[in-house]
Enzyme design. Structure first.
Site, PDB file in Angstrom:
ATOM      1  N   CYS A  36     -19.024  -2.690   0.727  1.00 46.83           N
ATOM      2  CA  CYS A  36     -18.254  -1.767   1.156  1.00 46.83           C
ATOM      3  C   CYS A  36     -19.011  -0.834   2.479  1.00 46.83           C
ATOM      4  O   CYS A  36     -20.231  -0.936   2.574  1.00 46.83           O
ATOM      5  CB  CYS A  36     -17.995  -0.751  -0.015  1.00 46.83           C
ATOM      6  SG  CYS A  36     -17.012   0.540   0.459  1.00 46.83           S
ATOM      7  N   ASN A  91     -10.294  -4.680  -1.235  1.00 46.61           N
ATOM      8  CA  ASN A  91     -10.377  -3.477  -2.173  1.00 46.61           C
ATOM      9  C   ASN A  91      -9.435  -3.811  -3.438  1.00 46.61           C
ATOM     10  O   ASN A  91      -8.613  -4.720  -3.239  1.00 46.61           O
ATOM     11  CB  ASN A  91      -9.865  -2.249  -1.432  1.00 46.61           C
ATOM     12  CG  ASN A  91     -10.830  -1.600  -0.888  1.00 46.61           C
ATOM     13  OD1 ASN A  91     -12.071  -1.650  -1.444  1.00 46.61           O
ATOM     14  ND2 ASN A  91     -10.559  -0.905   0.135  1.00 46.61           N
ATOM     15  N   ARG A 128       0.814  -1.179  -0.142  1.00 45.21           N
ATOM     16  CA  ARG A 128       0.017  -0.125  -0.044  1.00 45.21           C
ATOM     17  C   ARG A 128       0.828   1.183  -0.014  1.00 45.21           C
ATOM     18  O   ARG A 128       0.727   2.198  -0.737  1.00 45.21           O
ATOM     19  CB  ARG A 128      -1.025   0.028   1.282  1.00 45.21           C
ATOM     20  CG  ARG A 128      -1.933   1.248   1.396  1.00 45.21           C
ATOM     21  CD  ARG A 128      -2.802   1.071   2.488  1.00 45.21           C
ATOM     22  NE  ARG A 128      -3.580   2.371   2.670  1.00 45.21           N
ATOM     23  CZ  ARG A 128      -4.626   2.340   3.356  1.00 45.21           C
ATOM     24  NH1 ARG A 128      -4.991   1.374   4.402  1.00 45.21           N
ATOM     25  NH2 ARG A 128      -5.434   3.584   3.514  1.00 45.21           N
ATOM     26  N   HIS A 179     -16.917   3.186  -4.180  1.00 44.67           N
ATOM     27  CA  HIS A 179     -15.958   4.272  -4.092  1.00 44.67           C
ATOM     28  C   HIS A 179     -16.424   5.265  -5.324  1.00 44.67           C
ATOM     29  O   HIS A 179     -15.586   6.274  -5.203  1.00 44.67           O
ATOM     30  CB  HIS A 179     -14.488   3.994  -4.147  1.00 44.67           C
ATOM     31  CG  HIS A 179     -14.039   3.332  -2.560  1.00 44.67           C
ATOM     32  ND1 HIS A 179     -12.905   3.144  -2.584  1.00 44.67           N
ATOM     33  CD2 HIS A 179     -15.069   2.969  -1.634  1.00 44.67           C
ATOM     34  CE1 HIS A 179     -12.848   2.470  -1.251  1.00 44.67           C
ATOM     35  NE2 HIS A 179     -14.088   2.450  -0.841  1.00 44.67           N
ATOM     36  N   TYR A 199     -15.148   9.727  -1.277  1.00 48.84           N
ATOM     37  CA  TYR A 199     -14.113   9.548  -2.605  1.00 48.84           C
ATOM     38  C   TYR A 199     -14.304  10.524  -3.918  1.00 48.84           C
ATOM     39  O   TYR A 199     -13.315  10.417  -4.589  1.00 48.84           O
ATOM     40  CB  TYR A 199     -14.119   7.994  -3.049  1.00 48.84           C
ATOM     41  CG  TYR A 199     -13.437   7.111  -2.027  1.00 48.84           C
ATOM     42  CD1 TYR A 199     -12.199   6.887  -1.933  1.00 48.84           C
ATOM     43  CD2 TYR A 199     -14.132   6.657  -0.949  1.00 48.84           C
ATOM     44  CE1 TYR A 199     -11.337   5.927  -0.893  1.00 48.84           C
ATOM     45  CE2 TYR A 199     -13.547   5.713  -0.013  1.00 48.84           C
ATOM     46  CZ  TYR A 199     -12.340   5.368   0.045  1.00 48.84           C
ATOM     47  OH  TYR A 199     -11.466   4.857   1.147  1.00 48.84           O
TER      48      TYR A 199
HETATM   49  C1  G6P Z   1     -12.961   3.258   3.918  1.00 49.00           C
HETATM   50  C2  G6P Z   1     -13.131   2.251   2.638  1.00 49.00           C
HETATM   51  C3  G6P Z   1     -12.605   0.963   2.635  1.00 49.00           C
HETATM   52  C4  G6P Z   1     -11.353   1.178   2.894  1.00 49.00           C
HETATM   53  C5  G6P Z   1     -11.126   2.060   4.112  1.00 49.00           C
HETATM   54  C6  G6P Z   1      -9.443   2.307   4.145  1.00 49.00           C
HETATM   55  O1  G6P Z   1     -13.831   2.816   4.715  1.00 49.00           O
HETATM   56  O2  G6P Z   1     -14.602   2.128   2.352  1.00 49.00           O
HETATM   57  O3  G6P Z   1     -12.901   0.586   1.347  1.00 49.00           O
HETATM   58  O4  G6P Z   1     -10.737   0.018   3.269  1.00 49.00           O
HETATM   59  O5  G6P Z   1     -11.463   3.326   4.053  1.00 49.00           O
HETATM   60  O6  G6P Z   1      -9.277   2.686   5.517  1.00 49.00           O
HETATM   61  P1  G6P Z   1      -7.796   2.956   6.147  1.00 49.00           P
HETATM   62  O7  G6P Z   1      -8.017   3.072   7.696  1.00 49.00           O
HETATM   63  O8  G6P Z   1      -6.956   1.572   5.765  1.00 49.00           O
HETATM   64  O9  G6P Z   1      -7.090   3.953   5.674  1.00 49.00           O
END
Ligand code: G6P
Length: 442
Positions: free
Chosen positions: A172, A150, A96, A202, A256
């Protein structure tokens, strides 16, 4: 389905698992789970054990008879499963960080599900999910696959188009987060709200919003026009859209959308974080370390509130209400990712869309029908084209197709910049992209 449900969670060592377990405990009466199998890979073994032990303590504290099994072999876990949930991250948080940092180093937005980062997360993840689907087809063909992994829209798209397993739902927490956020703005209980959702994962819009069946869209749009109210999830801080724009758009945006409607400002913010050395991956890494320290505590038998600092808040509510509605044939309305089949006009029939659906024992049935407003239709179609081409690149391992996906993404400013990012990211993620490199060596 047999009495008592068997759930298999792939990526079970995730820090999010206590969310799921909390949801299963809360809803045990309507969703009598008898077995929960948490599956992970060798690198995730330690986390799996920590999370697995916490899950056991939580269940014991609740006095429930749910057996938790931990395994590194998903083929051992799958037989007899009623539901398989996937919540994995190929390449872990280091991947990531690369998805975020490499595009930013080229002056392009770096985010895990949008732009080049989203493309690469898809390229790494789709072949793994398709392998899981093959195992499901062989070992538990009647199981529903609930995918949280994701980029959930692109992953659902790939399963729909490159496998014949139809029992898949992509899920989601963004829509439920929007509903919760709207309920808070209106200062009413979430159960009284219904939003007509349509779009893509998103990239979903609230076309209308009702309280006790009466549309309150105009009021909500006005509340959202106040910039301090415009973000619903923890990982995307509010940067208010212009009030006149919100009113003119006249649909409810998801967090998003800021990457598209405020791309310059979002990029500027991300670049500032990047220059200071901390993109979201580092923030999450730190949060995860803290969480796992807490999870290790043998006295801990609840989901620690710190987990709510993650973007995935309400994920257990979304997961459990979906699984329960399929299991109980509830026929209530929930927003999920499923096959379009004409629900949204001008999106291919065989594509995944995120849309309000009636949730039945035979799966989700969209209740939305027709055209998206013209102002948002183009962006949704463009992202869908990107997801389709990206899924094809993931399956074929074709460099040219990957470059095509990269370049048609609206956040990538040119084919030449896209190519430079593509080359660097392919190299950086080589270990997780066998389809690309097996080809190059052939
Ligand atoms: C949101 C999205 C998810 C994503 C998450 C990331 O909730 O809907 O798809 O995984 O954010 O969160 P993070 O704490 O990993 O940045």
């Amino acid at each position: 389905m047999s009495e008592g449900i068997k759930i298999v969670t792939i990526g079970g060592g995730s820090s999010y698992t206590p969310e799921l377990v909390e949801g299963l405990i809360k809803h045990y009466e309507e969703l009598p789970v008898r077995e929960l199998w948490l599956v992970d890979i060798e690198e995730g073994k330690e986390k799996l054990e920590i999370v697995g032990n916490l899950a056991q303590r939580m269940i014991q504290k609740a006095g429930l008879d749910i057996k938790v099994h931990l395994t590194l072999n998903r083929r051992e876990a799958l037989p007899g499963a009623d539901f398989v949930t996937t919540q994995l991250r190929v390449g872990l948080l280091d991947a990531r960080a690369k998805d975020e940092r490499i595009p930013l180093s080229h002056g392009v937005l770096g985010q895990e599900t949008n732009g080049p980062g989203g493309l690469f997360k898809g390229l790494r993840t789709i072949p793994v999910i398709l392998d899981i689907v093959n195992d499901i087809k062989e070992l538990c063909p009647d199981a529903w696959l609930i995918n949280f992994t994701n980029p959930a829209g692109m992953v659902t798209e790939a399963v729909l188009r490159y496998s014949d397993h139809r029992k898949i739902v992509g899920l989601c927490n963004v829509p439920i987060g929007m509903e919760m956020g709207i309920a808070k703005l209106l200062d009413i209980d979430h159960s009284r709200i219904r939003v007509d959702f349509a779009g893509l994962n998103h990239m979903v819009f609230g076309l209308d919003v009702y309280v006790d069946g009466v549309s309150v869209k105009e009021r909500v749009i006005e509340l959202l026009a106040d910039p301090s109210n415009s973000s619903f999830v923890k990982n995307i801080e509010g940067l208010g859209l212009e009030a006149e724009f919100i009113r003119a758009l006249n649909v409810i945006t998801c967090p998003y959308h800021l990457y598209y409607y405020k791309s310059a400002e979002m990029l500027e913010k991300e670049l500032a974080n990047f220059k200071e050395g901390t993109t979201r991956a580092e923030v999450v890494k730190k949060l995860e370390e803290e969480l796992f320290e807490l999870y290790k505590d043998p006295e801990l038998a609840i989901k620690p509130p710190q987990l709510e600092e993650r973007g995935g808040a309400y994920y257990s509510d979304a997961a459990v209400r979906l699984i329960s509605s399929i299991y109980n044939d509830k026929r209530d309305i929930q927003p999920v990712n499923t096959i379009n089949n004409g629900a949204i006009a001008n999106i291919p029939f065989d594509s995944a869309v995120e849309v309000s659906c009636l949730i039945t024992k035979d799966g989700p049935k969209p209740v939305i029908n027709g055209h998206l407003p013209v102002a948002v239709q183009g962006l949704v179609q463009q992202i869908k084209s990107f997801e389709r081409v990206a899924a094809e690149a993931a399956v074929t391992g074709s460099y040219d197709t990957a470059l095509l996906a990269m370049t048609i993404n609206p956040l990538v400013p040119s084919d030449t910049i896209g190519k430079a990012i593509l080359d660097e990211m392919l190299e950086a993620h080589k270990a997780y992209l066998p389809r690309f490199f097996a080809k190059a060596q052939a």
